[in-house]
Write a protein that holds these residues in place. Sequence first.
Motif, PDB file in Angstrom:
ATOM      1  N   GLY A   1       8.366 -17.651  58.763  1.00  0.00           N
ATOM      2  CA  GLY A   1       9.809 -17.741  58.515  1.00  0.00           C
ATOM      3  C   GLY A   1      10.620 -16.820  59.398  1.00  0.00           C
ATOM      4  N   ILE A   2      10.173 -15.575  59.554  1.00  0.00           N
ATOM      5  CA  ILE A   2      10.896 -14.610  60.387  1.00  0.00           C
ATOM      6  C   ILE A   2      10.862 -15.041  61.852  1.00  0.00           C
ATOM      7  N   THR A   3       9.714 -15.532  62.311  1.00  0.00           N
ATOM      8  CA  THR A   3       9.612 -16.014  63.701  1.00  0.00           C
ATOM      9  C   THR A   3      10.531 -17.208  63.926  1.00  0.00           C
ATOM     10  N   TYR A   4      10.519 -18.146  62.995  1.00  0.00           N
ATOM     11  CA  TYR A   4      11.343 -19.349  63.126  1.00  0.00           C
ATOM     12  C   TYR A   4      12.822 -18.987  63.197  1.00  0.00           C
ATOM     13  N   PHE A   5      13.276 -18.126  62.293  1.00  0.00           N
ATOM     14  CA  PHE A   5      14.686 -17.729  62.276  1.00  0.00           C
ATOM     15  C   PHE A   5      15.048 -16.945  63.533  1.00  0.00           C
ATOM     16  N   SER A   6      14.173 -16.039  63.965  1.00  0.00           N
ATOM     17  CA  SER A   6      14.463 -15.206  65.138  1.00  0.00           C
ATOM     18  C   SER A   6      14.611 -16.050  66.390  1.00  0.00           C
ATOM     19  N   VAL A   7      13.746 -17.046  66.557  1.00  0.00           N
ATOM     20  CA  VAL A   7      13.832 -17.902  67.741  1.00  0.00           C
ATOM     21  C   VAL A   7      15.108 -18.733  67.709  1.00  0.00           C
ATOM     22  N   LEU A   8      15.469 -19.269  66.547  1.00  0.00           N
ATOM     23  CA  LEU A   8      16.717 -20.036  66.443  1.00  0.00           C
ATOM     24  C   LEU A   8      17.935 -19.168  66.740  1.00  0.00           C
ATOM     25  N   ALA A   9      17.930 -17.930  66.237  1.00  0.00           N
ATOM     26  CA  ALA A   9      19.060 -17.025  66.485  1.00  0.00           C
ATOM     27  C   ALA A   9      19.167 -16.689  67.963  1.00  0.00           C
ATOM     28  N   ALA A  10      18.031 -16.410  68.608  1.00  0.00           N
ATOM     29  CA  ALA A  10      18.052 -16.094  70.039  1.00  0.00           C
ATOM     30  C   ALA A  10      18.469 -17.314  70.861  1.00  0.00           C
ATOM     31  N   ALA A  11      17.983 -18.504  70.472  1.00  0.00           N
ATOM     32  CA  ALA A  11      18.296 -19.725  71.214  1.00  0.00           C
ATOM     33  C   ALA A  11      19.792 -20.029  71.192  1.00  0.00           C
ATOM     34  N   PHE A  12      20.478 -19.636  70.123  1.00  0.00           N
ATOM     35  CA  PHE A  12      21.919 -19.893  70.026  1.00  0.00           C
ATOM     36  C   PHE A  12      22.687 -19.177  71.127  1.00  0.00           C
ATOM     37  N   TYR A  13      22.227 -17.981  71.524  1.00  0.00           N
ATOM     38  CA  TYR A  13      22.933 -17.187  72.526  1.00  0.00           C
ATOM     39  C   TYR A  13      22.372 -17.363  73.933  1.00  0.00           C
ATOM     40  N   LEU A  14      21.236 -18.040  74.070  1.00  0.00           N
ATOM     41  CA  LEU A  14      20.631 -18.245  75.382  1.00  0.00           C
ATOM     42  C   LEU A  14      21.085 -19.571  75.973  1.00  0.00           C
TER      43      LEU A  14
ATOM     44  N   VAL B   1      12.470 -23.299  78.761  1.00  0.00           N
ATOM     45  CA  VAL B   1      11.376 -22.510  79.357  1.00  0.00           C
ATOM     46  C   VAL B   1      10.555 -21.828  78.275  1.00  0.00           C
ATOM     47  N   ILE B   2      11.232 -21.205  77.309  1.00  0.00           N
ATOM     48  CA  ILE B   2      10.509 -20.518  76.218  1.00  0.00           C
ATOM     49  C   ILE B   2       9.688 -21.511  75.411  1.00  0.00           C
ATOM     50  N   GLY B   3      10.284 -22.664  75.081  1.00  0.00           N
ATOM     51  CA  GLY B   3       9.547 -23.682  74.345  1.00  0.00           C
ATOM     52  C   GLY B   3       8.352 -24.207  75.113  1.00  0.00           C
ATOM     53  N   GLY B   4       8.516 -24.418  76.437  1.00  0.00           N
ATOM     54  CA  GLY B   4       7.398 -24.894  77.249  1.00  0.00           C
ATOM     55  C   GLY B   4       6.261 -23.895  77.316  1.00  0.00           C
ATOM     56  N   ILE B   5       6.602 -22.617  77.522  1.00  0.00           N
ATOM     57  CA  ILE B   5       5.563 -21.574  77.561  1.00  0.00           C
ATOM     58  C   ILE B   5       4.845 -21.490  76.219  1.00  0.00           C
TER      59      ILE B   5
ATOM     60  N   ALA C   1      21.954 -20.139  62.517  1.00  0.00           N
ATOM     61  CA  ALA C   1      21.135 -18.935  62.665  1.00  0.00           C
ATOM     62  C   ALA C   1      21.781 -17.933  63.606  1.00  0.00           C
ATOM     63  N   GLY C   2      22.764 -18.380  64.403  1.00  0.00           N
ATOM     64  CA  GLY C   2      23.463 -17.474  65.306  1.00  0.00           C
ATOM     65  C   GLY C   2      24.625 -16.742  64.673  1.00  0.00           C
ATOM     66  N   ASP C   3      24.891 -16.971  63.401  1.00  0.00           N
ATOM     67  CA  ASP C   3      25.960 -16.263  62.695  1.00  0.00           C
ATOM     68  C   ASP C   3      25.635 -14.768  62.664  1.00  0.00           C
ATOM     69  N   VAL C   4      26.526 -13.954  63.225  1.00  0.00           N
ATOM     70  CA  VAL C   4      26.263 -12.517  63.343  1.00  0.00           C
ATOM     71  C   VAL C   4      26.042 -11.889  61.971  1.00  0.00           C
ATOM     72  N   GLY C   5      26.866 -12.280  60.984  1.00  0.00           N
ATOM     73  CA  GLY C   5      26.700 -11.733  59.639  1.00  0.00           C
ATOM     74  C   GLY C   5      25.344 -12.049  59.057  1.00  0.00           C
ATOM     75  N   LEU C   6      24.872 -13.282  59.264  1.00  0.00           N
ATOM     76  CA  LEU C   6      23.555 -13.674  58.762  1.00  0.00           C
ATOM     77  C   LEU C   6      22.453 -12.921  59.494  1.00  0.00           C
ATOM     78  N   ILE C   7      22.578 -12.768  60.808  1.00  0.00           N
ATOM     79  CA  ILE C   7      21.555 -12.054  61.576  1.00  0.00           C
ATOM     80  C   ILE C   7      21.433 -10.613  61.099  1.00  0.00           C
ATOM     81  N   LEU C   8      22.571  -9.930  60.966  1.00  0.00           N
ATOM     82  CA  LEU C   8      22.534  -8.529  60.533  1.00  0.00           C
ATOM     83  C   LEU C   8      21.996  -8.410  59.111  1.00  0.00           C
ATOM     84  N   SER C   9      22.409  -9.318  58.230  1.00  0.00           N
ATOM     85  CA  SER C   9      21.919  -9.299  56.852  1.00  0.00           C
ATOM     86  C   SER C   9      20.411  -9.559  56.801  1.00  0.00           C
TER      87      SER C   9
END
Length: 750
Positions: free
Chosen positions: A9-22, A29-33, A322-330
């Motif tokens: 769950g933490i990995t899934y959320f972290s990747v979605l949050a990072a993907a929103f800003y990338l 590239v990240i998905g292919g690797i 997942a890119g919501d700053v409030g949700l990420i910080l929480s």
Amino acid sequence: MKRLLAQIGITYFSVLAAAFYLPDIAVFVIGGIAAVLTILFFVIRKTRRTIYIPLMALTVVIACAVHIGYGLLAVQPVVETYGDETHTVKAVLTEEPYQSYSKHYYRLKTREIDGEKAVFKLLLKTPTEIDAEPDDILTFTSELKVMDNQYYRAKGYYLVSDDYGIEVETETPESHSLYYRAIQLRRFMRKSLDALLPSDCAALCRAVLIGDKYALSLDTRDHFRYAGASYFIVVSGMHFAVVIMLLFRLMKRLNRWVRFALIMAFIVLYAAVTGFQSSVLRAGIMMVFTVFGMTIRRQPYPLNHLGLAGVIMPFIVSPYGAGDVGLILSFYATMGILLWAEPILPKLCLKTKTGYIPFFHISEKLHHFKERKDEGLPLKDKSKEPFSIRILLMKLWNSAAALLSVSIAATIMTFPISVFIFHEFSLVTLLSALLLYAEIYLILVLSLAVCILYPLGFLRYVAILLAYPLMWLCKLVLWLVDGIASLPFAHFRVGQAFIYVWLAVTVILGIVVILYRNHYRYLKYAVLCSLIILLGGGLTQQVLQMNTFSLEVYSCDNGLCAGINKGGRLYLLQMDANTKELYTLWDQLSSRYGSAEVALCCNENEIRHFQLYRDDEFAISALLLYDKEQKYQNEENIVPFDRDCTYVVDDDIVIRLSVVNNTAVPYITAGERRILIIPPGCEIDDIPKELRTADVILLSQAQQGYDQLRCEDLIISDNSDLSMLSANALKDSYHHVVFTDQGDVHYRLR
């Protein structure tokens, strides 16, 4: 396997949050690797035995695929079909309108576009208020622009209507939705607090209880930010957990399934009243699993609950949510508390000679007295260690240490994220948590009690009595926040380039720590080194900027946009550009400065530009406006003038304003330098002769009569009408002639 669900769950959320800003190419590239690594991990025998590694790689692949698929199937069709075109929109107002600075915001869900069915979220921004209530149907014709604000994109708003003079027709529905009832309850809670408390105290209670921070003054919000305590004035998981655990204790004598049903109903109601904010939904999902586990008498594992919330949240909101700053910080604050609070606590607590770590709990002491009284025993237990001031102080410190350990654990996870996103940090965050947590806890509980009791007949008098201690608690919190925010070097704002360098060094330190066998031993040294680099860089930047003046003239297609940077603070001298250019400048300046001390409108028509510019909470402390018709005499933060005047910013910056042809011509003294700005609509021949001499002169556009100007350096914003011959003549007349179509100009004044 106990932590497997948490890791997924933490990995899934972290990747979605990072993907929103990338950028999308980086996500591909990240998905292919990750896909290649997944195949290799399942093939290699050694890694195949450890199921965690292949599953983590597969989770990254799924998260990248979900993000890309959502963008292609849900976002892109809406943007390409309706973006940057004028349409007739019929939509439902889904939330309460709110005002931020000069704009009114309306969150809509469309029903029809140009007479055809279309359903998506839309943000409507207008300078004038629309007489509309939630659930009302709004019809208007406007250009729908593509949303470039990441905050609203994370909320699911990909298009925005931001036209001036828009005409909106409203229609009241025959029946209201259930969510409308929750909005009515939210309004009633606001009215109850406003009726019983002074405006500043009521605003603080509304922010703490239901997340309505717009009632707080701009200065108060800034003070909370400078004190590193902004999380207290938004409804977060902490607020939710406090309320739910309080209810759980109050209902502990009820049947466990009845109690579970009541708490579930309250979770849904409270989430609705707070507007289903992402951080509240995350906390609500965790609370559902926690309370259910306690109901079936199973030991809950909060990290698994956090992992489940990380998987479920993107489906409830959207993958972009997942890119919501409030949700990420929480999310990461909760993860930090669950991982680090317990190990940190023993390091902070004081121990007696017997190794016992005492805590000070009034409730436990009262329960102990009650038990001894029921058993007919003396209230004083002589078998225990006698009372001493030293033991009492140890208990008080250890009670504070429990709170401090939670704050430190949350800060460990959120600090790098907040620095990266906001380009600022506070050195007094832990002090704020230590001094404010108990008061905020009591404010939350008392505010909820007041809102519940106020409408209940004779119990209204109890609510009135509770309002008095609530008022003094609020005043105490506001006083403490003001004091903490005013401490020297409490708040730092750092440049974006330095942040990237700091993050790169921190990542390198992390890799070095991982490569060591006993990496836990070196982790604290790596963290300490990273903090020293960040603090040292922030202090160095602030010291270097204290006595530094620079003139910044920003490149734009037309008009003139300039400002003075003094000690890292921005003083906007002139803003005149088209709307698109202003939004581009907003992105640059908001990330670099965050606010402006003083701004200047040389013409009444330019107020429109500043109204746009001040959106999204870019703070302008004082706006100097040429107001010939005296329309803005009573507006907050506006200093109007209709004749020649002088405005003293501080000991180093003085602005002399001369009115020429219904346009204000600013003549600025910054340190030992003199700056003349000739705005659009002003001819050089009309400017008083004594003002035509300066160290630096800024022209909005090339015009005749420049030979009357006396200066060392001439900066021209637009040279489209300037011939090559005239340009060469200008360069012969002045030491330096610079045109902003070649890029931004940074001119050092001192």
